[in-house]
Design a protein around this motif. Structure first.
Motif, PDB file in Angstrom:
ATOM      1  N   GLU A   1       0.839  -1.197   0.000  1.00 29.35           N
ATOM      2  CA  GLU A   1       0.000   0.000   0.000  1.00 29.35           C
ATOM      3  C   GLU A   1       0.877   1.250   0.000  1.00 29.35           C
ATOM      4  OE1 GLU A   1      -3.668   1.709   2.699  1.00 29.35           O
ATOM      5  OE2 GLU A   1      -1.948   0.816   3.743  1.00 29.35           O
ATOM      6  N   LYS A   2       1.910   1.250   0.817  1.00 22.93           N
ATOM      7  CA  LYS A   2       2.825   2.397   0.907  1.00 22.93           C
ATOM      8  C   LYS A   2       3.510   2.640  -0.439  1.00 22.93           C
ATOM      9  CE  LYS A   2       6.805   4.091   3.486  1.00 22.93           C
ATOM     10  NZ  LYS A   2       7.836   3.760   4.474  1.00 22.93           N
ATOM     11  N   ARG A   3       3.996   1.567  -1.070  1.00 22.00           N
ATOM     12  CA  ARG A   3       4.656   1.703  -2.379  1.00 22.00           C
ATOM     13  C   ARG A   3       3.687   2.257  -3.419  1.00 22.00           C
ATOM     14  NH1 ARG A   3       6.740  -3.349  -1.099  1.00 22.00           N
ATOM     15  NH2 ARG A   3       5.244  -4.356  -2.472  1.00 22.00           N
ATOM     16  N   GLU A   4       2.465   1.742  -3.441  1.00 21.30           N
ATOM     17  CA  GLU A   4       1.493   2.181  -4.430  1.00 21.30           C
ATOM     18  C   GLU A   4       1.068   3.629  -4.173  1.00 21.30           C
ATOM     19  OE1 GLU A   4       0.836   0.577  -7.165  1.00 21.30           O
ATOM     20  OE2 GLU A   4       1.990  -1.158  -6.525  1.00 21.30           O
ATOM     21  N   ILE A   5       0.953   4.023  -2.910  1.00 18.51           N
ATOM     22  CA  ILE A   5       0.607   5.413  -2.589  1.00 18.51           C
ATOM     23  C   ILE A   5       1.725   6.342  -3.031  1.00 18.51           C
ATOM     24  CG2 ILE A   5       0.324   7.035  -0.659  1.00 18.51           C
ATOM     25  CD1 ILE A   5      -1.427   4.883   0.690  1.00 18.51           C
ATOM     26  N   GLU A   6       2.985   5.953  -2.774  1.00 20.16           N
ATOM     27  CA  GLU A   6       4.112   6.773  -3.216  1.00 20.16           C
ATOM     28  C   GLU A   6       4.121   6.903  -4.735  1.00 20.16           C
ATOM     29  OE1 GLU A   6       7.499   4.809  -1.491  1.00 20.16           O
ATOM     30  OE2 GLU A   6       7.141   5.668   0.496  1.00 20.16           O
ATOM     31  N   LYS A   7       3.847   5.802  -5.417  1.00 19.02           N
ATOM     32  CA  LYS A   7       3.799   5.835  -6.875  1.00 19.02           C
ATOM     33  C   LYS A   7       2.672   6.746  -7.349  1.00 19.02           C
ATOM     34  CE  LYS A   7       4.155   1.803  -8.934  1.00 19.02           C
ATOM     35  NZ  LYS A   7       3.791   0.522  -9.589  1.00 19.02           N
ATOM     36  N   ALA A   8       1.497   6.642  -6.726  1.00 21.06           N
ATOM     37  CA  ALA A   8       0.352   7.475  -7.106  1.00 21.06           C
ATOM     38  C   ALA A   8       0.636   8.949  -6.821  1.00 21.06           C
ATOM     39  CB  ALA A   8      -0.896   7.018  -6.362  1.00 21.06           C
ATOM     40  N   GLU A   9       1.303   9.236  -5.693  1.00 20.39           N
ATOM     41  CA  GLU A   9       1.645  10.622  -5.379  1.00 20.39           C
ATOM     42  C   GLU A   9       2.598  11.192  -6.426  1.00 20.39           C
ATOM     43  OE1 GLU A   9       3.040  10.231  -1.359  1.00 20.39           O
ATOM     44  OE2 GLU A   9       1.031  10.552  -0.518  1.00 20.39           O
ATOM     45  N   GLY A  10       3.549  10.377  -6.892  1.00 22.84           N
ATOM     46  CA  GLY A  10       4.459  10.807  -7.947  1.00 22.84           C
ATOM     47  C   GLY A  10       3.711  11.118  -9.227  1.00 22.84           C
ATOM     48  N   VAL A  11       2.758  10.283  -9.568  1.00 22.06           N
ATOM     49  CA  VAL A  11       1.948  10.507 -10.770  1.00 22.06           C
ATOM     50  C   VAL A  11       1.131  11.782 -10.609  1.00 22.06           C
ATOM     51  CG1 VAL A  11       0.005   9.609 -12.109  1.00 22.06           C
ATOM     52  CG2 VAL A  11       1.866   8.085 -11.457  1.00 22.06           C
ATOM     53  N   MET A  12       0.539  11.973  -9.427  1.00 21.39           N
ATOM     54  CA  MET A  12      -0.263  13.186  -9.189  1.00 21.39           C
ATOM     55  C   MET A  12       0.607  14.439  -9.308  1.00 21.39           C
ATOM     56  SD  MET A  12      -2.816  11.893  -6.146  1.00 21.39           S
ATOM     57  CE  MET A  12      -3.211  13.543  -5.662  1.00 21.39           C
ATOM     58  N   GLU A  13       1.810  14.367  -8.791  1.00 19.55           N
ATOM     59  CA  GLU A  13       2.731  15.501  -8.867  1.00 19.55           C
ATOM     60  C   GLU A  13       3.045  15.824 -10.332  1.00 19.55           C
ATOM     61  OE1 GLU A  13       7.228  16.127  -7.405  1.00 19.55           O
ATOM     62  OE2 GLU A  13       5.850  15.390  -5.845  1.00 19.55           O
ATOM     63  N   ARG A  14       3.320  14.801 -11.127  1.00 19.34           N
ATOM     64  CA  ARG A  14       3.591  15.005 -12.553  1.00 19.34           C
ATOM     65  C   ARG A  14       2.375  15.611 -13.250  1.00 19.34           C
ATOM     66  NH1 ARG A  14       5.436   9.704 -15.306  1.00 19.34           N
ATOM     67  NH2 ARG A  14       4.729  10.850 -17.122  1.00 19.34           N
ATOM     68  N   LEU A  15       1.194  15.111 -12.917  1.00 20.07           N
ATOM     69  CA  LEU A  15      -0.029  15.639 -13.523  1.00 20.07           C
ATOM     70  C   LEU A  15      -0.255  17.104 -13.149  1.00 20.07           C
ATOM     71  CD1 LEU A  15      -2.492  12.626 -13.134  1.00 20.07           C
ATOM     72  CD2 LEU A  15      -1.560  13.539 -15.262  1.00 20.07           C
ATOM     73  N   GLU A  16      -0.001  17.440 -11.892  1.00 21.34           N
ATOM     74  CA  GLU A  16      -0.172  18.828 -11.452  1.00 21.34           C
ATOM     75  C   GLU A  16       0.776  19.752 -12.217  1.00 21.34           C
ATOM     76  OE1 GLU A  16       0.328  18.559  -7.208  1.00 21.34           O
ATOM     77  OE2 GLU A  16      -1.709  17.797  -6.907  1.00 21.34           O
ATOM     78  N   LYS A  17       2.037  19.315 -12.409  1.00 24.70           N
ATOM     79  CA  LYS A  17       2.993  20.115 -13.183  1.00 24.70           C
ATOM     80  C   LYS A  17       2.517  20.256 -14.630  1.00 24.70           C
ATOM     81  CE  LYS A  17       7.125  19.018 -10.500  1.00 24.70           C
ATOM     82  NZ  LYS A  17       8.411  18.292 -10.509  1.00 24.70           N
ATOM     83  N   GLU A  18       2.038  19.160 -15.188  1.00 24.27           N
ATOM     84  CA  GLU A  18       1.558  19.193 -16.566  1.00 24.27           C
ATOM     85  C   GLU A  18       0.351  20.119 -16.687  1.00 24.27           C
ATOM     86  OE1 GLU A  18      -0.111  16.022 -19.840  1.00 24.27           O
ATOM     87  OE2 GLU A  18       1.349  15.302 -18.367  1.00 24.27           O
ATOM     88  N   ILE A  19      -0.537  20.106 -15.704  1.00 26.90           N
ATOM     89  CA  ILE A  19      -1.707  20.990 -15.711  1.00 26.90           C
ATOM     90  C   ILE A  19      -1.254  22.450 -15.671  1.00 26.90           C
ATOM     91  CG2 ILE A  19      -3.678  21.760 -14.312  1.00 26.90           C
ATOM     92  CD1 ILE A  19      -4.131  18.770 -13.597  1.00 26.90           C
ATOM     93  N   GLU A  20      -0.273  22.757 -14.810  1.00 29.90           N
ATOM     94  CA  GLU A  20       0.244  24.124 -14.725  1.00 29.90           C
ATOM     95  C   GLU A  20       0.824  24.569 -16.068  1.00 29.90           C
ATOM     96  OE1 GLU A  20       0.017  26.526 -12.364  1.00 29.90           O
ATOM     97  OE2 GLU A  20      -1.358  25.066 -11.471  1.00 29.90           O
TER      98      GLU A  20
END
Length: 175
Positions: free
Chosen positions: A41-60
């Protein structure tokens, strides 16, 4: 009488130890499984947070491009518009496309099947009968745990010797 009491007490202690050990093994297996699930769960959450961060940068970045394009769309100079527009509208390459998959180190389905099988086995054993009998030549009775009498052909075949099962399956079509 004293020897029988000592023998029965020893037998009770052995059974108590067996059940205590079984409970301990089950608790250890549960603890390890929970730890493994939490780690995943921790690994998948970290992976999802990384994806969300990339998406937020892409949105900006897309918001900035959108603002620039809106400003550019108001220009009256068509040559400047075409030169600037082509540099602003670069589509991402295939390598930039976002992919996100959830992976498991082990199969939860396999784990559930194994636990279900163990549960069914324990349920069957809990329905077994405790039989007491004294064979000829012995003074003290023997205590055994026996499955209940089979009520159907299928139940009989579950407890039968494998060679008997083969015999029945071979002869199933013979009348």
């Amino acid at each position: 009488m004293e020897q029988m009491k000592v023998s029965l007490e020893r037998e009770l202690e052995k059974n108590e130890k067996s059940f205590t050990d079984l409970i301990h093994y089950i608790e250890e297996a549960q603890k390890k499984l929970v730890e493994r699930i939490r780690e995943q769960e921790k690994r998948e959450i970290e992976k999802a947070e990384g994806v969300m961060e990339r998406l937020e940068k892409e949105i900006e970045e897309l918001k900035k491009k959108d603002a620039e394009l809106k400003e550019l769309s108001g220009t009256k100079d068509h040559v400047h518009f075409l030169q600037t527009f082509s540099s602003r509208c670069v589509l991402p390459s295939d390598g930039d496309s976002l992919s996100f998959t959830v992976t498991a180190d082990f199969s939860f389905e396999d784990q559930r099947k194994e636990l279900s099988g163990l549960k069914k086995s324990l349920e069957k054993i809990s329905q077994w009968d405790i039989k007491t009998w004294t064979p000829s030549g012995l003074k003290a009775p023997l205590v055994t745990l026996q499955p209940p009498e089979p009520q159907s052909r299928d139940e009989f075949l579950q407890f039968a010797d494998p060679s008997v099962n083969q015999l029945f399956s071979c002869c199933a079509g013979v009348k």
